[in-house]
Design a protein around this motif. Structure first.
Motif, mmCIF file in Angstrom:
data_model
loop_
_atom_site.group_PDB
_atom_site.id
_atom_site.type_symbol
_atom_site.label_atom_id
_atom_site.label_comp_id
_atom_site.label_asym_id
_atom_site.label_seq_id
_atom_site.Cartn_x
_atom_site.Cartn_y
_atom_site.Cartn_z
ATOM 1 N N PHE A 272 3.128 -0.784 -10.583
ATOM 2 C CA PHE A 272 2.107 0.005 -9.896
ATOM 3 C C PHE A 272 0.697 -0.469 -10.256
ATOM 4 C CE2 PHE A 272 5.841 2.795 -10.065
ATOM 5 C CZ PHE A 272 5.943 3.150 -8.735
ATOM 6 N N ARG A 273 -0.232 -0.299 -9.291
ATOM 7 C CA ARG A 273 -1.627 -0.724 -9.455
ATOM 8 C C ARG A 273 -2.577 0.407 -9.062
ATOM 9 N NH1 ARG A 273 0.752 -4.290 -11.721
ATOM 10 N NH2 ARG A 273 0.475 -6.554 -11.474
ATOM 11 N N ASP A 274 -3.797 0.372 -9.628
ATOM 12 C CA ASP A 274 -4.779 1.431 -9.366
ATOM 13 C C ASP A 274 -5.744 1.091 -8.231
ATOM 14 O OD1 ASP A 274 -6.399 -0.478 -10.526
ATOM 15 O OD2 ASP A 274 -7.207 0.832 -12.083
ATOM 16 N N ALA A 275 -5.515 -0.018 -7.534
ATOM 17 C CA ALA A 275 -6.348 -0.410 -6.392
ATOM 18 C C ALA A 275 -5.498 -1.210 -5.414
ATOM 19 C CB ALA A 275 -7.557 -1.226 -6.850
ATOM 20 N N LEU A 276 -5.949 -1.297 -4.165
ATOM 21 C CA LEU A 276 -5.167 -1.968 -3.135
ATOM 22 C C LEU A 276 -5.118 -3.477 -3.304
ATOM 23 C CD1 LEU A 276 -6.202 0.077 0.039
ATOM 24 C CD2 LEU A 276 -4.151 0.320 -1.372
ATOM 25 N N ASP A 277 -6.118 -4.060 -3.969
ATOM 26 C CA ASP A 277 -6.095 -5.483 -4.289
ATOM 27 C C ASP A 277 -5.293 -5.654 -5.580
ATOM 28 O OD1 ASP A 277 -6.483 -8.118 -4.931
ATOM 29 O OD2 ASP A 277 -8.664 -8.082 -4.758
ATOM 30 N N GLY B 69 -2.649 8.061 -10.278
ATOM 31 C CA GLY B 69 -3.656 7.000 -10.266
ATOM 32 C C GLY B 69 -3.215 5.737 -9.561
ATOM 33 N N ALA B 70 -1.935 5.646 -9.190
ATOM 34 C CA ALA B 70 -1.428 4.435 -8.510
ATOM 35 C C ALA B 70 -1.611 4.569 -7.006
ATOM 36 C CB ALA B 70 0.035 4.216 -8.844
ATOM 37 N N VAL B 71 -2.187 3.542 -6.381
ATOM 38 C CA VAL B 71 -2.381 3.543 -4.929
ATOM 39 C C VAL B 71 -1.660 2.368 -4.273
ATOM 40 C CG1 VAL B 71 -4.581 4.742 -5.091
ATOM 41 C CG2 VAL B 71 -4.543 2.250 -5.082
ATOM 42 N N ALA B 72 -1.191 1.428 -5.070
ATOM 43 C CA ALA B 72 -0.466 0.247 -4.579
ATOM 44 C C ALA B 72 0.581 -0.138 -5.612
ATOM 45 C CB ALA B 72 -1.426 -0.906 -4.322
ATOM 46 N N ALA B 73 1.394 -1.120 -5.245
ATOM 47 C CA ALA B 73 2.400 -1.611 -6.190
ATOM 48 C C ALA B 73 2.773 -3.041 -5.841
ATOM 49 C CB ALA B 73 3.647 -0.730 -6.170
ATOM 50 N N VAL B 74 3.099 -3.808 -6.863
ATOM 51 C CA VAL B 74 3.645 -5.141 -6.653
ATOM 52 C C VAL B 74 5.164 -4.981 -6.589
ATOM 53 C CG1 VAL B 74 3.911 -7.468 -7.558
ATOM 54 C CG2 VAL B 74 1.753 -6.248 -7.884
ATOM 55 N N LEU B 75 5.716 -5.241 -5.414
ATOM 56 C CA LEU B 75 7.160 -5.163 -5.213
ATOM 57 C C LEU B 75 7.757 -6.515 -5.570
ATOM 58 C CD1 LEU B 75 9.646 -3.616 -4.040
ATOM 59 C CD2 LEU B 75 9.037 -4.614 -1.826
ATOM 60 N N ALA C 169 -6.579 -7.923 -8.485
ATOM 61 C CA ALA C 169 -7.739 -7.481 -9.260
ATOM 62 C C ALA C 169 -7.529 -6.115 -9.908
ATOM 63 C CB ALA C 169 -8.972 -7.427 -8.358
ATOM 64 N N ALA C 170 -6.509 -5.382 -9.488
ATOM 65 C CA ALA C 170 -6.290 -4.015 -9.968
ATOM 66 C C ALA C 170 -5.681 -3.984 -11.364
ATOM 67 C CB ALA C 170 -5.391 -3.274 -8.990
ATOM 68 N N GLN C 171 -5.748 -2.808 -11.970
ATOM 69 C CA GLN C 171 -5.159 -2.589 -13.283
ATOM 70 C C GLN C 171 -3.732 -2.055 -13.131
ATOM 71 O OE1 GLN C 171 -6.703 -3.271 -16.351
ATOM 72 N NE2 GLN C 171 -8.181 -4.264 -14.969
ATOM 73 N N PHE C 172 -2.871 -2.459 -14.053
ATOM 74 C CA PHE C 172 -1.489 -1.983 -14.076
ATOM 75 C C PHE C 172 -1.447 -0.504 -14.452
ATOM 76 C CE2 PHE C 172 2.265 -1.286 -16.942
ATOM 77 C CZ PHE C 172 3.227 -1.244 -15.945
ATOM 78 N N ASP D 298 0.860 -1.180 0.000
ATOM 79 C CA ASP D 298 0.000 0.000 0.000
ATOM 80 C C ASP D 298 0.902 1.239 0.000
ATOM 81 O OD1 ASP D 298 -1.753 2.082 0.539
ATOM 82 O OD2 ASP D 298 -2.755 1.075 2.196
ATOM 83 N N LEU D 299 0.740 2.108 -0.993
ATOM 84 C CA LEU D 299 1.600 3.288 -1.107
ATOM 85 C C LEU D 299 1.174 4.413 -0.176
ATOM 86 C CD1 LEU D 299 2.096 3.385 -4.970
ATOM 87 C CD2 LEU D 299 3.519 2.286 -3.243
ATOM 88 N N GLY D 300 0.008 4.287 0.433
ATOM 89 C CA GLY D 300 -0.418 5.271 1.422
ATOM 90 C C GLY D 300 -0.548 6.687 0.902
ATOM 91 N N GLY D 301 -0.853 6.832 -0.390
ATOM 92 C CA GLY D 301 -1.021 8.163 -0.960
ATOM 93 C C GLY D 301 0.279 8.885 -1.257
ATOM 94 N N ALA D 302 1.408 8.174 -1.193
ATOM 95 C CA ALA D 302 2.709 8.804 -1.424
ATOM 96 C C ALA D 302 2.856 9.271 -2.867
ATOM 97 C CB ALA D 302 3.826 7.825 -1.091
#
Length: 213
Positions: free
Chosen positions: A119-124, A159-165, A127-130, A88-92
């Motif tokens: 990077f992803r557009d949702a926390l899941d 638009g990114a709120v999460a990321a796959v590390l 299911a999120a979009q790249f 979760d990027l926490g709005g960074a």
């Protein structure tokens, strides 16, 4: 004649201004789960059966802590074997990645230890979009001894709120293999509040002063 501010009020206002200007940001928090691999690879998804927990800590703290080893000996050029985790990027708006890395050839192979962010557009993340671009944070072709690496500042795309590390062992050659070891992986979350600017502090003091008659 204008009304003057009492000496005591001036002293209090001066202290307030100093405290505002010297206020420190909120402390950073690592958003990576089990980045130190103390006892296992818990919290990480494995893309293949090859990554495993290594009974060795980069600071020599075993048996209190360990690390992650990702060997890539698949006979395929440009192959990646990796561990991954949704964070979760926490709005960074920007971030950095840090990790202790060791990277070496096996049987004459060439390759690299890499850390990347998708990077992803949702926390899941599943299911999120790249959200492009796919970003390489750290690339370590060969590091014989454990070395702490820190990425450049990475701008989070809109638009990114999460990321796959992703922690990867990337084999480039057709022959041989590559081994990448990782420990103390972190993505510190930026402070939630920056110190007030001098202009903002002065504006606050003006609002506290009595108006002129």
């Amino acid at each position: 004649m204008g009304e003057t501010m009492p000496i005591a009020s001036l002293r209090i206002s001066g202290l307030l201004l100093a405290s505002l200007l010297l206020a420190a940001p909120v402390g950073a928090v690592n958003v990576v789960s089990n980045g130190d691999f103390d006892t296992s690879l818990a919290g990480w998804d494995t893309v293949s059966t090859e990554p495993y927990w290594l009974a060795e800590d980069w600071q020599g703290d075993y048996p209190n802590s360990g690390s992650a080893r990702i060997p890539d000996q698949i006979s395929q050029t440009g192959n990646n074997v990796y561990l991954m985790q949704c964070i979760d990027l926490g709005g960074a708006a920007e971030l950095r990645v840090q990790a202790a890395i060791r990277s070496a050839s096996v049987g004459g192979g060439t390759g690299s230890a890499r850390i990347a962010l998708a990077f992803r557009d949702a926390l899941d993340c599943d299911a999120a979009q790249f959200v492009p671009p796919y970003t390489f944070a750290i690339d370590a072709p060969e590091v014989a001894d454990w070395t702490l690496r820190t990425s450049e500042t990475i701008t989070v795309p809109q638009g990114a709120v999460a990321a796959v590390l992703q922690l990867a062992s990337t084999k480039i050659s057709d022959t041989g293999g590559w081994i990448a070891d990782f420990d103390d992986v972190s993505v510190p979350e930026p402070g939630a509040a920056a110190a007030p600017t001098a202009l903002a502090a002065l504006a606050l003091l003006r609002r506290r002063r009595p108006s002129n008659s």
